[in-house]
Design an enzyme around this catalytic site. Sequence first.
Site, PDB file in Angstrom:
ATOM      1  N   CYS A  87       0.864  -1.179   0.000  1.00 12.58           N
ATOM      2  CA  CYS A  87       0.000   0.000   0.000  1.00 12.58           C
ATOM      3  C   CYS A  87       0.901   1.229   0.000  1.00 12.58           C
ATOM      4  CB  CYS A  87      -0.932  -0.001   1.206  1.00 12.58           C
ATOM      5  SG  CYS A  87      -2.015   1.435   1.274  1.00 12.58           S
ATOM      6  N   ASN A 197      -6.568  -3.866  -8.331  1.00 10.26           N
ATOM      7  CA  ASN A 197      -7.023  -2.501  -8.118  1.00 10.26           C
ATOM      8  C   ASN A 197      -7.281  -1.915  -9.510  1.00 10.26           C
ATOM      9  OD1 ASN A 197      -6.506  -2.615  -5.278  1.00 10.26           O
ATOM     10  ND2 ASN A 197      -4.350  -2.302  -5.714  1.00 10.26           N
ATOM     11  N   CYS A 230      -5.093   6.138  -3.781  1.00 11.25           N
ATOM     12  CA  CYS A 230      -4.360   4.872  -3.792  1.00 11.25           C
ATOM     13  C   CYS A 230      -2.956   5.162  -4.310  1.00 11.25           C
ATOM     14  CB  CYS A 230      -5.059   3.844  -4.679  1.00 11.25           C
ATOM     15  SG  CYS A 230      -4.156   2.280  -4.864  1.00 11.25           S
ATOM     16  N   GLY A 231      -1.954   4.943  -3.470  1.00  5.91           N
ATOM     17  CA  GLY A 231      -0.587   5.294  -3.831  1.00  5.91           C
ATOM     18  C   GLY A 231      -0.026   4.443  -4.957  1.00  5.91           C
TER      19      GLY A 231
END
Length: 291
Positions: A87, A197, A230-231
């Site tokens: 993350c 994702n 979202c990194g």
Amino acid sequence: MPELHFTKGHGTGNDFVLFSDPDGEIDLSPAQLAAIADRHFGVGGDGVIRAVRSKDLPEGEAALAEDESAEWFMDYHNSDGSPAEMCGNGIRVYAKYLIENGLAELGDGETLAIGTRGGVRDVQRNASGFQVDLGRWSLDGGEPLVRAKNLKVARPGLGIEIGNPHVVVALSNDDELESADLTFIPVLEPEPQRGANIEFVVPSDPLVKDGIGRIGMRVHERGSGETLSCGTGAAAAALATRYWAGAGAPNQWRVVLPGGSLGVRMWAAEDGEHVSLSGPAELVYEGDLTI
């Protein structure tokens, strides 16, 4: 019933519940982790992060084998209780948590190695807060079709791996980006074995300004739903846009998300091209929770 002291933190609105368990003595089930992350009946967050020493976690053995200085492991779980490899926002918040609680030190110009299920990641301080080297990336996952509620037709995506899987979809304008209803899980055809994702991206006009590429993005995270940021998704979106733009596209990008903006940079290393992520990290409050 055990008491858990926790800290709430976020990186550009991507929020997490963090707690310290240095010796790996607290074993929470997926249901308990999901209960903590529940926004109505728990503390609420996009994920839960346990601070545990790598030597006291089975997954940490691989991290120490990769880099013996990776004393701390980011044991990250999505809001549904499922484990995740990495993350990008969470690891910046995790680094700040370790530092603020006296568990690690990170001076200017120094590097803090942190173990994750996706491998060891190096974190440094910078002007925006923290920068994390996300490591090598790859075009992986093909070009599945992506169907999302309120988008009239399926769109081709681009599969990108950055320690965790992503599919990036280009949209034509901001109206399309805003109209996508990400309270429903987008459908991938074919469905990746590990899920993914999914990032929806719109290029800015002009795409490049002062040598920096600019894009807007929304994301549906595997195991968490739509999040404000979202990194690793921002990094994947920048990589995909550079790939589509072709020769001459920049290696520095600014990604604007609902929760704020993140910086992405691609650079050459001895083992291949790496991508790094820069952005803020905030610790909001502390509390005690009965599990």
